[in-house]
Design an enzyme around this catalytic site. Structure first.
Site, short mmCIF file in Angstrom:
data_model
loop_
_atom_site.label_atom_id
_atom_site.label_comp_id
_atom_site.label_asym_id
_atom_site.label_seq_id
_atom_site.Cartn_x
_atom_site.Cartn_y
_atom_site.Cartn_z
N LYS A 67 6.96 22.85 -10.37
CA LYS A 67 7.83 21.17 -10.58
C LYS A 67 7.93 20.61 -11.58
O LYS A 67 8.43 19.84 -11.66
CB LYS A 67 5.87 20.39 -10.13
CG LYS A 67 5.47 20.12 -8.72
CD LYS A 67 4.99 19.19 -8.51
CE LYS A 67 4.19 18.85 -6.55
NZ LYS A 67 3.41 18.02 -6.62
N ASP A 103 6.21 12.05 -3.97
CA ASP A 103 5.22 11.74 -3.49
C ASP A 103 4.68 10.25 -4.21
O ASP A 103 4.10 9.68 -3.23
CB ASP A 103 4.14 12.69 -4.94
CG ASP A 103 4.45 14.40 -4.12
OD1 ASP A 103 4.67 14.69 -3.52
OD2 ASP A 103 3.55 15.03 -5.29
N1 LIG Z 1 -1.75 14.38 0.50
C1 LIG Z 1 -1.08 15.13 -0.51
O1 LIG Z 1 -0.02 14.63 -0.24
C2 LIG Z 1 -1.17 15.65 -1.83
C3 LIG Z 1 -0.35 15.36 -2.39
C4 LIG Z 1 -0.67 16.72 -4.04
C5 LIG Z 1 -1.70 16.35 -4.06
N2 LIG Z 1 -3.10 16.22 -2.87
C6 LIG Z 1 -4.42 16.56 -2.74
O2 LIG Z 1 -4.48 16.09 -4.32
C7 LIG Z 1 -5.78 16.64 -5.16
C8 LIG Z 1 -5.13 16.66 -6.42
O3 LIG Z 1 -4.37 17.83 -6.36
P1 LIG Z 1 -3.31 17.91 -7.96
O4 LIG Z 1 -2.41 18.47 -7.80
O5 LIG Z 1 -2.94 16.67 -8.44
O6 LIG Z 1 -4.53 18.89 -9.15
P2 LIG Z 1 -4.68 18.87 -10.38
O7 LIG Z 1 -3.25 18.69 -11.19
O8 LIG Z 1 -5.24 19.97 -10.90
O9 LIG Z 1 -5.92 17.92 -10.70
C9 LIG Z 1 -7.23 17.98 -10.28
C10 LIG Z 1 -8.11 16.54 -11.25
O10 LIG Z 1 -8.97 16.73 -9.82
C11 LIG Z 1 -10.35 16.57 -11.18
N3 LIG Z 1 -11.43 17.53 -10.64
C12 LIG Z 1 -11.41 18.51 -10.45
N4 LIG Z 1 -11.92 19.18 -9.29
C13 LIG Z 1 -13.66 18.05 -9.80
C14 LIG Z 1 -14.34 17.38 -9.70
N5 LIG Z 1 -14.39 18.44 -8.55
N6 LIG Z 1 -15.08 16.34 -9.44
C15 LIG Z 1 -14.18 15.35 -10.32
N7 LIG Z 1 -13.41 16.02 -10.73
C16 LIG Z 1 -12.48 16.63 -10.36
C17 LIG Z 1 -9.92 17.63 -12.34
O11 LIG Z 1 -10.34 16.19 -13.30
P3 LIG Z 1 -10.29 17.60 -14.79
O12 LIG Z 1 -9.22 16.74 -15.02
O13 LIG Z 1 -11.57 16.80 -15.73
O14 LIG Z 1 -10.56 18.88 -14.74
C18 LIG Z 1 -8.45 16.29 -12.18
O15 LIG Z 1 -8.15 14.58 -12.90
C19 LIG Z 1 -5.77 17.96 -4.00
O16 LIG Z 1 -6.73 18.24 -3.61
C20 LIG Z 1 -4.89 18.49 -3.53
O17 LIG Z 1 -4.53 18.83 -2.14
C21 LIG Z 1 -2.27 15.73 -2.11
#
Ligand SMILES: NC(=O)c1ccc[n+]([C@@H]2O[C@H](COP(=O)([O-])OP(=O)(O)OC[C@H]3O[C@@H](n4cnc5c(N)ncnc54)[C@H](OP(=O)(O)O)[C@@H]3O)[C@@H](O)[C@H]2O)c1
Length: 275
Positions: A67, A103
């Site tokens: 990205k 997004d």
């Molecule tokens: N619906 C959609 O279109 C869409 C689009 C994009 C993403 N998503 C979903 O959104 C989620 C995050 O995606 P992302 O790309 O933002 O990921 P990312 O950049 O890796 O960020 C992950 C976030 O989740 C936190 N985290 C991870 N495991 C955790 C836990 N066990 N308890 C509490 N906090 C936790 C991390 O905290 P730390 O900073 O402490 O590591 C960070 O804030 C994923 O589940 C993804 O499938 C959905």
């Protein structure tokens, strides 16, 4: 007429739902077009992006880990993509490539069109400070929401809040203030992986019983009902999972590529059948 193509550029294309959704939409509108997911390495990225300039290519979606890496390889960025600092959709117009971030707009359309909820001027708590949090946070600030950000790693919540300050009222929430902040908020949005079927199965992203006044959105769509959404429903709150955001970010890309309104219901049906 030549078949048109759109691609997903990803590190591991195998599990993506985007081909099912977009190919169903092309079929519904009778377009001679194919959407294909490609696994692309960092080294292959420049050559793959260069091929998007060809006349029979609408463009591409871009996901982890490309990205940010596509930005120097394309010609323009929309204001949204510029503010988020990441591109999830590329549009090819006559060989010129523009980077979009659907997004941000997809999250808002999902909230408004699927749930009839307008976050304008609402008090919102967002959990998470990763890639999707930046797009969701910006979307909320752009419509005048007041945003509090909480994250497992507090320093990342603070850094994200600082970087969003010029777009509106935003602050990081300290862990001991979280309960009060959530109870005061109208809307709670989870952008963390807690509750995700492989990265955080069965987990709540905040202590049990911390719920807002009106609505909970969890942008996770696997599983379709996370523990957070189960708790919110049990408390009688309105809920939305991540499926509408996935559909509307795809619909925004589809509309830019084809110039036609996306068949939203067909896209929902295709995804529900594939989940
Ligand atoms: N619906 C959609 O279109 C869409 C689009 C994009 C993403 N998503 C979903 O959104 C989620 C995050 O995606 P992302 O790309 O933002 O990921 P990312 O950049 O890796 O960020 C992950 C976030 O989740 C936190 N985290 C991870 N495991 C955790 C836990 N066990 N308890 C509490 N906090 C936790 C991390 O905290 P730390 O900073 O402490 O590591 C960070 O804030 C994923 O589940 C993804 O499938 C959905």
């Amino acid at each position: 007429m030549e078949t048109k193509h759109a691609y997903l550029l990803s590190g591991s294309a195998g599990h993506s739902l985007s081909p099912v959704m977009h190919n169903a939409a092309f079929g519904e509108l009778g377009l001679d077009a194919r959407y294909e997911a490609l696994s692309v390495t960092q080294d292959e990225l420049p050559e793959v992006v260069a091929r998007l300039r060809e006349g029979n290519v609408y463009g591409a979606n871009v996901t982890i880990p490309h990205k940010l890496a596509v930005i120097p390889l394309i010609d323009n960025l929309t204001p949204e993509a510029q503010s988020v600092g990441a591109v999830n959709t590329i549009l090819n117009r006559g060989g010129e490539l523009t980077g979009h971030n659907t997004d941000l707009t997809g999250f808002l359309r999902a909230l408004r069109e699927d749930s009839g909820y307008d976050p304008e001027s609402r008090d919102v708590v967002m959990l998470g400070a990763g890639g999707s949090a930046r797009a969701v946070g910006l979307a909320l600030l752009r419509v005048g929401a007041t945003l509090g950000i909480a994250n497992r790693t507090q320093s990342r919540a603070e850094a994200l809040a600082r970087s969003l300050e010029r777009y509106g009222h935003v602050a990081a929430i300290r862990p001991f203030d979280l309960g009060r902040a959530v109870q005061r908020a109208s809307l709670l949005v989870n952008t963390t992986s807690a509750g995700h079927e492989t990265h955080g199965a069965g987990q709540l992203p905040l202590p049990h019983g911390f719920l807002p006044r009106e609505m909970v959105v969890d942008i996770i769509y696997r599983p379709v009902k996370t523990p957070l959404l189960v708790a919110a429903e049990a408390a009688g709150l309105r809920t939305q999972n991540g499926l509408p955001m996935l559909v509307y970010q795809g619909a925004e890309a589809f509309e830019r590529w084809t110039g036609q309104p996306a068949p939203i219901e067909v896209m929902f049906r295709a995804l529900r059948g594939a989940l």
